[in-house]
Each structure stands twice: as C-alpha cells, then as structure tokens.
Write an enzyme that holds these catalytic residues in place. Sequence first.
Site: not given
Ligand code: DX5
Ligand code: ZN
Length: 219
Positions: A37, A137, A142, A144-145, A175-177, A198
């Site tokens: 990032m 996405m 931006g 995690g969690g 990717d995400g959640g 997470s």
């Molecule tokens: C968000 C990232 C994800 C994130 C996933 O910007 O690209 O890879 O770390 O984390 P979780 O599984 O906690 O949503």
């Molecule tokens: Zn990612």
Amino acid sequence: MVIKIAPSILAADFTRLGEEVSLLEKGGADMVHIDVMDGHYVPNLSFGPMVVKAIRPLTNIPFDVHLMMDNPMEFVDEFIEAGADSITVHAEVLPHLHRSLTYIKNKGIQAAVALNPSTPLCVLDYVLQDVDMILLMSVNPGFGGQEFIPGMLQKISELKERLFKANSNAIIQVDGGISLKNIRQVTEAGADCLVAGSSVFSTSDPAAMIRLLRDAGSK
Ligand code: DX5
Ligand code: ZN
C-alpha cells in the site's frame, strides 16, 4: 474442486513476521499474499520490496504480491527481484492495461489484475486471455478486518460466466472479509482462490485455520 488459500501477512504479528510465514508453510498455504500500500491509491501504508526480500528465504510458497499503488509499474522489477512469483496490479490506475500485463508476463512470472468493488467487469473484456488471475476486491482496499460486501457474490458469478464464454483459464481470487462463515458461498459463486488475513492470523492456530478454510470452501 479444491480451492486455494492465500493468507495475507498484512494481518500477521510484525514483531515475529518470520515465524508467522513459517506457520503458513506448516498450514499448507498455497500462496503468501503480500499487500503493498502506497498511501495514495489507498489510505494506508504497508511494506515494500525490502520486506519481500527479507522473508523470501523462509519459504518456498509462491509470493502473491498485490500492488495497491498509483504507479505499480515503476516497482514491478524491484518486486520481481525481491522474489515475487505473481504480481497483481489494479485496472483502475493503468490506462495501458494490456501493455502492463504483458510486461509482467514477459518477465516470466504470473500476471494478475485487480478490480475494486465498484469497478465494472467490462474493463477486463479485452484482457481475459492475457491474465493468469483476476482478483475481485470484496472490500474497499486499504485495510484488513473489514466486512465482506455481499453484492460481490453476483460479481464473482458474472466473472465466472465471462471467463467460461471467453475460454479463459484465468483463476478468480477474492480478497477481503473472507472467513469460515462466508467462504462456502464465495466459492459456490465461482471463486478459486481466497485471500484471508484476519481470519487466519486472529486465531491461536493459523496453520489449522488454513486447513479449515480450505475444507469449508472446497466442494
Ligand atoms: C485489503 C487487502 C486485503 C486484506 C485482507 O486492502 O488487499 O488483502 O489484507 O484482509 P482481511 O482478510 O482481514 O479482510
Ligand atoms: Zn490484498
């Protein structure tokens, strides 16, 4: 079908990053997902090529580098030198997407393209044969969690259909959640590879969680 699990080290304990990476190896992770990032494209900063290089000797698991950056192409070579096996770039920042993906592939690694939740699938129409993986996405990038955005299930199914029609072998990464609660729905919609940050690292046994997620999501 057995799905792939790509734990994201963004959620790891950075004071013991090496041990966390070794746990991923023990859990049989298919890839190590590395979230880069830049503080511009996304409102957060994480790590760069130096960190990738530092953890590279610790495992043979492929490194899946997700570049959340305004200028990803300026860093592709550095990430490859640091040990990336695949590089994911965001379609939103690349006016010459075909050129960018071809550049990455010609370097001998896998090329992937990512779309934010609000970016339509049609931007991929003319690159479906040029990518190894498409990352959808399922949160706004931006952090995690965050919570999985339910409307992304429909987007995953639509992409699956488009890949089928185009006779493309690209795999779908989401990717995400992702957690034990929703992984089955996501793979039933058509996902082949799930990023999990997470949900893996917030447990006392990340290696076991990787196996649980894979079992829960595989048909
Ligand atoms: C968000 C990232 C994800 C994130 C996933 O910007 O690209 O890879 O770390 O984390 P979780 O599984 O906690 O949503
Ligand atoms: Zn990612």
